[in-house]
Design a protein around this motif. Sequence first.
Motif, PDB file in Angstrom:
ATOM      1  N   VAL A 195       0.856  -1.189   0.000  1.00 30.31           N
ATOM      2  CA  VAL A 195       0.000   0.000   0.000  1.00 30.31           C
ATOM      3  C   VAL A 195       0.888   1.234   0.000  1.00 30.31           C
ATOM      4  O   VAL A 195       1.793   1.359   0.838  1.00 30.31           O
ATOM      5  N   GLY A 196       0.656   2.138  -0.936  1.00 34.18           N
ATOM      6  CA  GLY A 196       1.437   3.375  -0.986  1.00 34.18           C
ATOM      7  C   GLY A 196       1.362   4.014  -2.352  1.00 34.18           C
ATOM      8  O   GLY A 196       0.757   3.478  -3.282  1.00 34.18           O
ATOM      9  N   ARG A 197       1.980   5.168  -2.475  1.00 33.45           N
ATOM     10  CA  ARG A 197       2.047   5.822  -3.781  1.00 33.45           C
ATOM     11  C   ARG A 197       2.930   5.003  -4.721  1.00 33.45           C
ATOM     12  O   ARG A 197       3.936   4.433  -4.305  1.00 33.45           O
ATOM     13  N   ILE A 198       2.557   4.973  -5.985  1.00 35.34           N
ATOM     14  CA  ILE A 198       3.349   4.234  -6.973  1.00 35.34           C
ATOM     15  C   ILE A 198       4.362   5.207  -7.573  1.00 35.34           C
ATOM     16  O   ILE A 198       4.152   5.843  -8.611  1.00 35.34           O
ATOM     17  N   ILE A 199       5.477   5.352  -6.872  1.00 35.83           N
ATOM     18  CA  ILE A 199       6.568   6.231  -7.293  1.00 35.83           C
ATOM     19  C   ILE A 199       7.868   5.436  -7.194  1.00 35.83           C
ATOM     20  O   ILE A 199       7.943   4.440  -6.462  1.00 35.83           O
ATOM     21  N   PRO A 200       8.914   5.836  -7.934  1.00 35.43           N
ATOM     22  CA  PRO A 200      10.135   5.017  -7.989  1.00 35.43           C
ATOM     23  C   PRO A 200      10.736   4.683  -6.625  1.00 35.43           C
ATOM     24  O   PRO A 200      11.209   3.560  -6.412  1.00 35.43           O
ATOM     25  N   THR A 201      10.738   5.629  -5.687  1.00 36.62           N
ATOM     26  CA  THR A 201      11.421   5.376  -4.421  1.00 36.62           C
ATOM     27  C   THR A 201      10.651   4.440  -3.496  1.00 36.62           C
ATOM     28  O   THR A 201      11.172   4.053  -2.449  1.00 36.62           O
ATOM     29  N   LYS A 202       9.434   4.057  -3.873  1.00 37.22           N
ATOM     30  CA  LYS A 202       8.709   3.059  -3.078  1.00 37.22           C
ATOM     31  C   LYS A 202       9.142   1.638  -3.412  1.00 37.22           C
ATOM     32  O   LYS A 202       8.739   0.683  -2.748  1.00 37.22           O
ATOM     33  N   GLY A 203       9.949   1.462  -4.474  1.00 37.54           N
ATOM     34  CA  GLY A 203      10.544   0.159  -4.758  1.00 37.54           C
ATOM     35  C   GLY A 203       9.607  -0.864  -5.361  1.00 37.54           C
ATOM     36  O   GLY A 203       9.876  -2.071  -5.303  1.00 37.54           O
ATOM     37  N   ILE A 276       3.546   5.405   7.200  1.00 33.70           N
ATOM     38  CA  ILE A 276       2.308   5.109   7.910  1.00 33.70           C
ATOM     39  C   ILE A 276       1.726   3.779   7.447  1.00 33.70           C
ATOM     40  O   ILE A 276       1.145   3.032   8.246  1.00 33.70           O
ATOM     41  N   THR A 277       1.873   3.439   6.169  1.00 34.19           N
ATOM     42  CA  THR A 277       1.322   2.164   5.705  1.00 34.19           C
ATOM     43  C   THR A 277       2.029   0.980   6.361  1.00 34.19           C
ATOM     44  O   THR A 277       1.410  -0.066   6.609  1.00 34.19           O
ATOM     45  N   LEU A 278       3.303   1.125   6.665  1.00 34.37           N
ATOM     46  CA  LEU A 278       4.019   0.078   7.396  1.00 34.37           C
ATOM     47  C   LEU A 278       3.449  -0.059   8.807  1.00 34.37           C
ATOM     48  O   LEU A 278       3.189  -1.174   9.288  1.00 34.37           O
ATOM     49  N   LEU A 279       3.224   1.069   9.462  1.00 34.07           N
ATOM     50  CA  LEU A 279       2.621   1.045  10.794  1.00 34.07           C
ATOM     51  C   LEU A 279       1.219   0.444  10.756  1.00 34.07           C
ATOM     52  O   LEU A 279       0.838  -0.339  11.627  1.00 34.07           O
ATOM     53  N   GLU A 280       0.443   0.819   9.729  1.00 40.65           N
ATOM     54  CA  GLU A 280      -0.921   0.299   9.619  1.00 40.65           C
ATOM     55  C   GLU A 280      -0.928  -1.215   9.460  1.00 40.65           C
ATOM     56  O   GLU A 280      -1.724  -1.916  10.100  1.00 40.65           O
ATOM     57  N   ALA A 281      -0.049  -1.727   8.607  1.00 39.98           N
ATOM     58  CA  ALA A 281       0.011  -3.179   8.416  1.00 39.98           C
ATOM     59  C   ALA A 281       0.347  -3.887   9.726  1.00 39.98           C
ATOM     60  O   ALA A 281      -0.266  -4.903  10.077  1.00 39.98           O
ATOM     61  N   MET A 282       1.299  -3.342  10.469  1.00 42.01           N
ATOM     62  CA  MET A 282       1.666  -3.932  11.750  1.00 42.01           C
ATOM     63  C   MET A 282       0.509  -3.851  12.742  1.00 42.01           C
ATOM     64  O   MET A 282       0.288  -4.770  13.529  1.00 42.01           O
ATOM     65  N   ALA A 283      -0.253  -2.757  12.691  1.00 40.70           N
ATOM     66  CA  ALA A 283      -1.408  -2.611  13.577  1.00 40.70           C
ATOM     67  C   ALA A 283      -2.478  -3.653  13.284  1.00 40.70           C
ATOM     68  O   ALA A 283      -3.223  -4.058  14.179  1.00 40.70           O
ATOM     69  N   TYR A 284      -2.551  -4.113  12.033  1.00 37.23           N
ATOM     70  CA  TYR A 284      -3.490  -5.175  11.658  1.00 37.23           C
ATOM     71  C   TYR A 284      -2.914  -6.569  11.896  1.00 37.23           C
ATOM     72  O   TYR A 284      -3.416  -7.558  11.388  1.00 37.23           O
TER      73      TYR A 284
END
Length: 362
Positions: A195-203, A276-284
């Motif tokens: 989950v995140g923006r689709i930009i180059p630095t998101k890998g 924040i998406t990393l935190l959200e995944a961990m929260a789930y």
Amino acid sequence: MRIAFVGHKGVPARYGGVERHVEELGSRLAQRGHSIIIYSRWNYNFFKGRYKNMRIVSLPSIPQKHTEMISHTFLSLLSLLDKEVDVIHIHSVDPALLSFIPRLKAKVVVTSHGQAYRRGKWGPVAKRLSLIAERAFILFPHCRIAVSRTLKRYYEDRYQCRVVYIPNGINILEENGDDTLMHFGLSKNGYFLFVGRIIPTKGCDTLIEAFKLVKTTKKLVLVGGSSYTDSYFNDLKKRADPRVLFLGYRFGRELSQLYANAYCFVMPSEIEGLAITLLEAMAYRQCVIYSDIPENCEVAQGVGIPFRNRDIHSLAEKLTIALENPAMLKELGKKAQDRIKEEYDWDSIVTKTEQIYRGLFR
């Protein structure tokens, strides 16, 4: 206190980690009796009036990659010149280029959510301006905040200045449903999730190439969209195999169920502030496979599975390990959620921010 938030895209938050941070922080401050003004961009979310006890002011911007943020920040700060406010809180470093303006009438706080000049979508002129903005972030605010310890160390080591660490927060939410998955042809535990923006630095290119090397019937789901990166996004779609689904931005219950029912969450980002998406995944209670950049390690080390940043084969190996060890994923997911509860609680974060504001007037 009368507090204005400036520099982000807008509230109600449709997408973007900074925007969700602003909405959560502002609404909780409003619940504590503070008067909150949130400035939003017309092209992000044309909303006027009150939302969660906050006053939302929508203003135009020049909707172009290099001008949108600075033009909206300038208009927002001009609007504030005839308003009675105690604190103007600017979110992100690039808008801090104009942080000398609000010093004329209020205390100024700036939160760094990352280093924009490290992102591949910016050209040399934009990167240079972003570096100048970083110096403005050091010079003009009455208080500087960083959302990660990595950012705090960077600023303090390079500029010999004081920066306060206050992280992003996250809500612990329980989601037991899975009825929206059928619309996407998905099933519980049947997909890896990004989950995140689709930009180059998101890998995402690293993730898609690594997934090609993994033998599985599970799918790879990418939730998010372009951010002035259409050519990159379209190239990813061409390179992806049939197991990869691009779902665009998803919100509310759809997004909640996508998080809750994934087999595993993958964060392949090459740079971050504090995702924040990393935190959200961990929260789930999701096990997270993450690139070993300092910002991700700060959050997930010991409760997730790291891989070497930008290394396709390392990521493919860790995806395979995840497939072979479902019990380990469940255990790590529980530890990940426990860490969120301990270190990223919103009530604690709001209290720390409130203390910063009050300290400016002592």
